[in-house]
Scaffold this motif. Sequence first.
Motif, PDB file in Angstrom:
ATOM      1  N   SER A  28      -5.805  -0.899  -7.342  1.00  0.00           N
ATOM      2  CA  SER A  28      -5.816  -1.925  -6.299  1.00  0.00           C
ATOM      3  C   SER A  28      -4.396  -2.253  -5.865  1.00  0.00           C
ATOM      4  O   SER A  28      -3.476  -2.253  -6.682  1.00  0.00           O
ATOM      5  CB  SER A  28      -6.499  -3.198  -6.800  1.00  0.00           C
ATOM      6  N   SER A  29      -4.224  -2.525  -4.592  1.00  0.00           N
ATOM      7  CA  SER A  29      -2.939  -3.020  -4.098  1.00  0.00           C
ATOM      8  C   SER A  29      -3.072  -4.485  -3.676  1.00  0.00           C
ATOM      9  O   SER A  29      -2.311  -4.988  -2.870  1.00  0.00           O
ATOM     10  CB  SER A  29      -2.462  -2.158  -2.925  1.00  0.00           C
TER      11      SER A  29
ATOM     12  N   SER B 113       0.840  -1.212   0.000  1.00  0.00           N
ATOM     13  CA  SER B 113       0.000   0.000   0.000  1.00  0.00           C
ATOM     14  C   SER B 113       0.865   1.247   0.000  1.00  0.00           C
ATOM     15  O   SER B 113       0.583   2.221  -0.712  1.00  0.00           O
ATOM     16  CB  SER B 113      -0.886   0.063   1.251  1.00  0.00           C
TER      17      SER B 113
ATOM     18  N   GLU C  37      -9.619  -3.022  -2.300  1.00  0.00           N
ATOM     19  CA  GLU C  37      -9.007  -1.701  -2.165  1.00  0.00           C
ATOM     20  C   GLU C  37     -10.044  -0.683  -1.677  1.00  0.00           C
ATOM     21  O   GLU C  37      -9.751   0.124  -0.784  1.00  0.00           O
ATOM     22  CB  GLU C  37      -8.430  -1.255  -3.512  1.00  0.00           C
TER      23      GLU C  37
ATOM     24  N   LYS D 154     -10.704  -1.057   2.048  1.00  0.00           N
ATOM     25  CA  LYS D 154      -9.544  -1.055   2.950  1.00  0.00           C
ATOM     26  C   LYS D 154      -9.764  -0.057   4.077  1.00  0.00           C
ATOM     27  O   LYS D 154     -10.377   0.993   3.880  1.00  0.00           O
ATOM     28  CB  LYS D 154      -8.297  -0.679   2.142  1.00  0.00           C
TER      29      LYS D 154
ATOM     30  N   THR E  20      -7.487   6.564  -4.344  1.00  0.00           N
ATOM     31  CA  THR E  20      -8.391   5.496  -4.762  1.00  0.00           C
ATOM     32  C   THR E  20      -9.747   6.124  -5.103  1.00  0.00           C
ATOM     33  O   THR E  20     -10.016   7.244  -4.717  1.00  0.00           O
ATOM     34  CB  THR E  20      -8.511   4.478  -3.620  1.00  0.00           C
TER      35      THR E  20
ATOM     36  N   LYS F  63      -7.983   3.912   3.568  1.00  0.00           N
ATOM     37  CA  LYS F  63      -8.057   4.069   2.111  1.00  0.00           C
ATOM     38  C   LYS F  63      -7.203   5.229   1.638  1.00  0.00           C
ATOM     39  O   LYS F  63      -7.147   6.272   2.281  1.00  0.00           O
ATOM     40  CB  LYS F  63      -9.515   4.304   1.702  1.00  0.00           C
TER      41      LYS F  63
ATOM     42  N   SER G  87     -10.194  -7.644  -6.471  1.00  0.00           N
ATOM     43  CA  SER G  87      -9.084  -6.923  -5.846  1.00  0.00           C
ATOM     44  C   SER G  87      -9.367  -5.415  -5.808  1.00  0.00           C
ATOM     45  O   SER G  87      -8.892  -4.723  -4.895  1.00  0.00           O
ATOM     46  CB  SER G  87      -7.758  -7.245  -6.539  1.00  0.00           C
TER      47      SER G  87
END
Lengths: 418, 418
Positions: free
Chosen positions: A271-272, A250, B291, B294, B301, B297, B287
């Motif tokens: 996306s990570s 990230s 993300e 998350k 993103t 974030k 995926s």
Amino acid sequence: MNTMRDDAHKIIDEAIRAVLPEKAVERALSSMHVKNGAVIVAIGKAAWNMAKAAKDLLGAKISDGIVLTKYHHSKGDIEGLKIFEAGHPLPDQNSVIGTSKILELVSQLTSDDEVVFLVSGGGSALFEKPLHGITLNEIVSVTDQLLSCAASIVEINTVRKHLSAVKGGRFASHCNGAKIHAVVLSDVIGDPLNAIASGPAYPDQSTSEEALAIIKKYDLQITENIRKALQEETPKAVENCDTVITGSVSELCEAAAATASALNYHPHILSSFVENEAKEIGHFFGSIAKELKKVNKSQYTFQTPCAIILGGETVVHLKGKGKGGRNQELVLAAAIEIENIDDVIIFSLGSDGTDGPTDAAGGIVDGQSISRMKSACKNPALMLDNNDAYHALEASNDLVITGPTGTNVNDLIVLLCR
Amino acid sequence: MNTMRDDAHKIIDEAIRAVLPEKAVERALSSMHVKNGAVIVAIGKAAWNMAKAAKDLLGAKISDGIVLTKYHHSKGDIEGLKIFEAGHPLPDQNSVIGTSKILELVSQLTSDDEVVFLVSGGGSALFEKPLHGITLNEIVSVTDQLLSCAASIVEINTVRKHLSAVKGGRFASHCNGAKIHAVVLSDVIGDPLNAIASGPAYPDQSTSEEALAIIKKYDLQITENIRKALQEETPKAVENCDTVITGSVSELCEAAAATASALNYHPHILSSFVENEAKEIGHFFGSIAKELKKVNKSQYTFQTPCAIILGGETVVHLKGKGKGGRNQELVLAAAIEIENIDDVIIFSLGSDGTDGPTDAAGGIVDGQSISRMKSACKNPALMLDNNDAYHALEASNDLVITGPTGTNVNDLIVLLCR
């Protein structure tokens, strides 16, 4: 004006710099209040670098400490710390010796004390001591049996955690309630704390019952001591530990985005968590490039100039006999898709500076890469089929070679478009 | 408040409505100035719908016209137009008869006249007449040989264009300089005008020399007539034709984005050129979902709520013996990745309402899809391996069933996240 290749190399340099263990530890510790007299415990392949950075930063606050890393990964003495080296990827007797020394150190602590616990990849093998009553050989035998019957990685870890004196939260239990400041350098996608180094200071979600069910499922031959060990439960709560994840994929993506932004590209982290087949991501990035270059572009598409960023670790299912790595294969597939498209660059590299059994970290391609390969009498499509990306990219002068970077937080995959 | 599934179905409905032939023809013709006395020539699987829409719109301006479509694709009379049906995907004698009638019609035109030329998928087979001196059987024999020696689609088309009286720009040459308004309903990714229906009114980039080289490369057995025909060059310029592409996958994505925006999702079209392996895109969308969900974030993103949109046509390399289609396989793979993630929906469907040999158009999954499958005693991972997405999605009630939609502009793939 910079060329786009210059920009790409700047993004690569800055992103990797941001996730070097030293930088990552510095960032993490800046948010933690470490008491005087704390001890350092550093495990994993980056243990030496992490410990050095922590000691440099915390100085006299540190009263004692142990570094346990892979053979040849120590870079000299660190004042006040003892350094042990051991086996990786398979644990050996030196893993057990180093781990025992660490347990001796923390067993003297009380709830007034503190531990700076520095965790990096490779910790599962390096930081290992069998639970009382069993031997390392017994653990190896069970692991071998699990591997040969194609048990899943989750199943293997469930069993191994229950056979270890330190995995699955058990290390935290040895610290007598001393406060643990865990700094975790993540090399696992999604940063699952129970998986990185097998989660020595993180509550274990797997149960003794599950471990025994796995033994039964695969009809494994185990000793009576192993069976007894599996009946002991791992900690389901760990109260004395704070964790900061750092130097993760990230942060690699984040640093790439910030650098791209400074270079006037609109950055987008898609996306990570990428774990796709390498050439599929290359192909997909090619289709994004086509969208960005479409004559009547939609208002809902990325505004150019832009940097589209992915992190993670792609995979290659080998069919051919060529030379390459996942990052090289990805960009070769992308190059085929962006042939003759101007002002697009796609690069992909391993943050550790290695990609497959090659001296390259990855590759960087543009709309002219394919014609450069063809000029050198190479057939890019055939070479992709033969998993021979290295020689294709070598011919077009598109390899990225960084040498070992000193960190390992998966791969960075970027499309730049002007 | 709408559920996300309601939103998804609204996006599906609006996107497909926007690319129905009627709507698409209406939009295209609104930008064209058609003279009184124009004739309509409509070819392809959507020819009837396109001609009906054009006739309804242009009314008395139209003096004559012919519709040439696939068997059972005519839906009745259209005043003032003659309707022919013929073979697809393989051309037959009725293709030649219908095509001859069209050539008779346009051969009477002068440079003062106009043709509204409506082109849709399937035109390559339906609109076909062998070049003078050769027979349809001779063309079929050459095509069969090319297929059996694994020639590329580009190679096959190069040869076929040179053997046809109408492909590769030759139809335009028959119109005696009459102005052609071509309205092309695109079913080919990237809208390549030379490929859709084999480009009857578009200059051909391939050459006679290339066509002969392909015959030599594969050592094909051809008649002397075929050899002579291949020596005739196709038009390298077409002066008398304006083309508007409509009802393409771009418009499908655009309409999905506009609808998502109206429903308060930030829409992003990543690409309308997707041709990846279906399950790889499903995995990749998973995926992206991770993300978006998350904990910490990135500012770089996508902001939620958002709609991430792809268009194109994925592929499946069959390994198993189950029932499914590319869109169903894609969402099953996605479902595995988003298991237990809340407020995420992923759907994928064929805009024609069909997906593989099933009665479904595709599928729509959420974070609970996998547990619904498991409750029905299904094993999603095994079913994905067996290409059996239909039965998995049927068990979780996640099939999208629209019936035939009357259009065919590839697939729509969307991730919604709140």
